[in-house]
Design a protein around this motif. Structure first.
Motif, mmCIF file in Angstrom:
data_model
loop_
_atom_site.group_PDB
_atom_site.id
_atom_site.type_symbol
_atom_site.label_atom_id
_atom_site.label_comp_id
_atom_site.label_asym_id
_atom_site.label_seq_id
_atom_site.Cartn_x
_atom_site.Cartn_y
_atom_site.Cartn_z
ATOM 1 N N TYR A 58 0.851 -1.185 0.000
ATOM 2 C CA TYR A 58 0.000 0.000 0.000
ATOM 3 C C TYR A 58 0.890 1.240 0.000
ATOM 4 C CZ TYR A 58 -4.063 -2.810 1.376
ATOM 5 O OH TYR A 58 -5.084 -3.711 1.418
ATOM 6 N N LYS A 59 0.540 2.202 -0.844
ATOM 7 C CA LYS A 59 1.216 3.496 -0.843
ATOM 8 C C LYS A 59 0.204 4.522 -0.345
ATOM 9 C CE LYS A 59 3.825 6.710 -3.683
ATOM 10 N NZ LYS A 59 4.322 7.016 -5.022
ATOM 11 N N PHE A 60 0.502 5.110 0.804
ATOM 12 C CA PHE A 60 -0.427 6.034 1.458
ATOM 13 C C PHE A 60 -0.010 7.480 1.237
ATOM 14 C CE2 PHE A 60 -0.424 2.176 4.145
ATOM 15 C CZ PHE A 60 -1.756 1.842 4.038
ATOM 16 N N LYS A 61 -1.001 8.308 0.939
ATOM 17 C CA LYS A 61 -0.814 9.762 0.916
ATOM 18 C C LYS A 61 -1.836 10.312 1.898
ATOM 19 C CE LYS A 61 -0.823 13.865 -1.956
ATOM 20 N NZ LYS A 61 -1.228 14.453 -3.221
ATOM 21 N N GLY A 62 -1.355 10.817 3.003
ATOM 22 C CA GLY A 62 -2.230 11.226 4.091
ATOM 23 C C GLY A 62 -2.181 10.192 5.209
ATOM 24 N N SER A 63 -3.054 10.354 6.205
ATOM 25 C CA SER A 63 -3.082 9.457 7.363
ATOM 26 C C SER A 63 -4.149 8.387 7.188
ATOM 27 C CB SER A 63 -3.386 10.247 8.641
ATOM 28 O OG SER A 63 -2.320 11.111 8.921
ATOM 29 N N SER A 78 -15.422 -22.347 2.919
ATOM 30 C CA SER A 78 -15.256 -21.653 4.192
ATOM 31 C C SER A 78 -13.783 -21.293 4.355
ATOM 32 C CB SER A 78 -15.733 -22.524 5.355
ATOM 33 O OG SER A 78 -14.925 -23.685 5.460
ATOM 34 N N TYR A 79 -13.493 -20.418 5.299
ATOM 35 C CA TYR A 79 -12.137 -19.945 5.530
ATOM 36 C C TYR A 79 -11.732 -20.254 6.967
ATOM 37 C CZ TYR A 79 -12.847 -17.334 1.225
ATOM 38 O OH TYR A 79 -13.102 -16.990 -0.068
ATOM 39 N N SER A 80 -10.455 -20.499 7.161
ATOM 40 C CA SER A 80 -9.930 -20.725 8.507
ATOM 41 C C SER A 80 -8.469 -20.261 8.556
ATOM 42 C CB SER A 80 -10.031 -22.207 8.884
ATOM 43 O OG SER A 80 -9.282 -23.006 7.981
ATOM 44 N N ASN A 81 -7.899 -20.302 9.736
ATOM 45 C CA ASN A 81 -6.484 -19.950 9.947
ATOM 46 C C ASN A 81 -6.144 -18.572 9.377
ATOM 47 O OD1 ASN A 81 -6.130 -22.572 11.025
ATOM 48 N ND2 ASN A 81 -5.826 -23.375 8.959
ATOM 49 N N ILE A 82 -7.003 -17.606 9.596
ATOM 50 C CA ILE A 82 -6.790 -16.255 9.067
ATOM 51 C C ILE A 82 -5.821 -15.504 9.978
ATOM 52 C CG2 ILE A 82 -7.892 -14.046 8.541
ATOM 53 C CD1 ILE A 82 -10.465 -15.655 7.920
ATOM 54 N N SER A 83 -4.811 -14.899 9.358
ATOM 55 C CA SER A 83 -3.868 -14.070 10.120
ATOM 56 C C SER A 83 -3.424 -12.894 9.252
ATOM 57 C CB SER A 83 -2.653 -14.883 10.576
ATOM 58 O OG SER A 83 -1.864 -15.269 9.473
ATOM 59 N N VAL A 84 -2.974 -11.828 9.926
ATOM 60 C CA VAL A 84 -2.472 -10.626 9.262
ATOM 61 C C VAL A 84 -1.114 -10.317 9.873
ATOM 62 C CG1 VAL A 84 -2.865 -8.170 8.796
ATOM 63 C CG2 VAL A 84 -4.811 -9.739 8.944
ATOM 64 N N SER A 85 -0.170 -9.925 9.031
ATOM 65 C CA SER A 85 1.155 -9.575 9.545
ATOM 66 C C SER A 85 1.761 -8.455 8.705
ATOM 67 C CB SER A 85 2.083 -10.795 9.540
ATOM 68 O OG SER A 85 2.286 -11.258 8.226
ATOM 69 N N GLU A 86 2.793 -7.882 9.285
ATOM 70 C CA GLU A 86 3.607 -6.891 8.583
ATOM 71 C C GLU A 86 5.054 -7.182 8.949
ATOM 72 O OE1 GLU A 86 3.954 -2.100 7.842
ATOM 73 O OE2 GLU A 86 3.035 -2.783 9.694
ATOM 74 N N ARG A 124 3.661 0.569 2.856
ATOM 75 C CA ARG A 124 3.677 -0.528 3.833
ATOM 76 C C ARG A 124 3.248 -1.804 3.121
ATOM 77 N NH1 ARG A 124 2.378 2.086 9.051
ATOM 78 N NH2 ARG A 124 2.268 0.033 10.022
ATOM 79 N N ILE A 125 3.811 -2.932 3.551
ATOM 80 C CA ILE A 125 3.454 -4.235 2.994
ATOM 81 C C ILE A 125 2.766 -5.052 4.079
ATOM 82 C CG2 ILE A 125 4.282 -6.365 1.944
ATOM 83 C CD1 ILE A 125 6.759 -4.735 1.007
ATOM 84 N N PHE A 126 1.524 -5.440 3.817
ATOM 85 C CA PHE A 126 0.757 -6.265 4.740
ATOM 86 C C PHE A 126 0.560 -7.635 4.095
ATOM 87 C CE2 PHE A 126 -0.636 -1.886 5.554
ATOM 88 C CZ PHE A 126 -0.314 -1.785 6.900
ATOM 89 N N THR A 127 0.632 -8.676 4.921
ATOM 90 C CA THR A 127 0.453 -10.040 4.435
ATOM 91 C C THR A 127 -0.743 -10.669 5.124
ATOM 92 O OG1 THR A 127 2.815 -10.260 4.019
ATOM 93 C CG2 THR A 127 1.540 -12.298 4.164
ATOM 94 N N LEU A 128 -1.623 -11.225 4.327
ATOM 95 C CA LEU A 128 -2.810 -11.922 4.815
ATOM 96 C C LEU A 128 -2.642 -13.398 4.482
ATOM 97 C CD1 LEU A 128 -5.777 -11.645 5.905
ATOM 98 C CD2 LEU A 128 -6.462 -11.522 3.520
ATOM 99 N N ASN A 129 -2.723 -14.244 5.497
ATOM 100 C CA ASN A 129 -2.655 -15.696 5.314
ATOM 101 C C ASN A 129 -3.991 -16.292 5.698
ATOM 102 O OD1 ASN A 129 0.239 -16.112 4.662
ATOM 103 N ND2 ASN A 129 0.517 -15.195 6.670
ATOM 104 N N TYR A 130 -4.437 -17.290 4.937
ATOM 105 C CA TYR A 130 -5.687 -17.961 5.259
ATOM 106 C C TYR A 130 -5.763 -19.295 4.531
ATOM 107 C CZ TYR A 130 -7.125 -15.790 0.823
ATOM 108 O OH TYR A 130 -7.184 -15.376 -0.486
ATOM 109 N N THR A 131 -6.667 -20.130 4.995
ATOM 110 C CA THR A 131 -6.934 -21.406 4.350
ATOM 111 C C THR A 131 -8.328 -21.363 3.759
ATOM 112 O OG1 THR A 131 -5.520 -22.581 5.920
ATOM 113 C CG2 THR A 131 -7.115 -23.908 4.695
ATOM 114 N N VAL A 132 -8.452 -21.752 2.497
ATOM 115 C CA VAL A 132 -9.755 -21.888 1.847
ATOM 116 C C VAL A 132 -10.102 -23.371 1.942
ATOM 117 C CG1 VAL A 132 -11.122 -21.478 -0.229
ATOM 118 C CG2 VAL A 132 -9.106 -20.072 0.220
ATOM 119 N N ASN A 133 -11.134 -23.698 2.689
ATOM 120 C CA ASN A 133 -11.523 -25.089 2.899
ATOM 121 C C ASN A 133 -12.442 -25.575 1.788
ATOM 122 O OD1 ASN A 133 -10.224 -25.333 5.549
ATOM 123 N ND2 ASN A 133 -11.745 -23.813 6.142
ATOM 124 N N ASP A 134 -12.268 -26.831 1.390
ATOM 125 C CA ASP A 134 -13.122 -27.492 0.396
ATOM 126 C C ASP A 134 -13.189 -26.742 -0.927
ATOM 127 O OD1 ASP A 134 -13.781 -29.517 2.279
ATOM 128 O OD2 ASP A 134 -15.242 -28.165 3.180
#
Length: 156
Positions: A58-63, A78-86, A124-134
């Motif tokens: 993401y490139k931010f201009k402003g707050s 369905s989704y499981s094991n969702i996490s967010v990191s930087e 900033r670089i954000f990483t989203l991890n998740y599992t897509v079930n079935d």
């Protein structure tokens, strides 16, 4: 009242008007962001699920204080094991809306993952991890996978 005093009062009023009404409006108009890079890795598992890691720059201009992503729901998915990191710093799931936290909200057609941070005029670089079930549809002679990683509602 003297003429000088009236002119002085008029100048003060105009400065107050600019300070409290026009300046905030101009500052809000200059606030924007863009997603300059998306890296997606997906790995199919033998149980029919898929582990996904999405990194978005993401490139931010402003707050800015938060970002979100919508994970589309479809029949049987369905989704499981969702996490967010930087940068390998994992955010905590809770509803305080504090920096370094995230929430998961289940809607009828999608799941919204919203994460909180503080950013101003930076990338900033954000990483989203998740599992897509079935996600794998198994037939007698073939297996099919259909998953849309980036939805059509994204304009940025």
């Amino acid at each position: 009242m003297s003429r000088r005093y009236r002119i002085f009062r008029m100048k003060i009023k105009s400065k107050v008007f600019i300070l409290f009404f026009l300046l905030p409006t101009l500052l809000l108009c200059n606030k924007k962001y863009s997603i300059t890079d998306v890296q997606i890795q997906a790995q199919l598992k033998s149980n029919g699920s898929m582990e996904v890691s999405e990194s978005r720059t993401y490139k931010f201009k402003g707050s800015f204080k938060y970002a979100f992503i919508k994970l589309s729901k479809s029949k049987g998915i369905s989704y499981s094991n969702i996490s967010v990191s930087e940068r390998k710093n994992y955010f905590v799931e809770n509803d305080t809306n504090s920096p370094q936290t995230f929430t998961i909200t289940d809607h009828e057609n999608h799941i919204e993952v919203r994460w909180y941070y503080r950013a101003r005029n930076e990338s900033r670089i954000f990483t989203l991890n998740y599992t897509v079930n079935d996600v794998v549809i198994r037939n007698k002679d073939v297996a099919q996978v259909y998953h849309q990683f980036i939805g059509d509602e994204w304009k940025k």
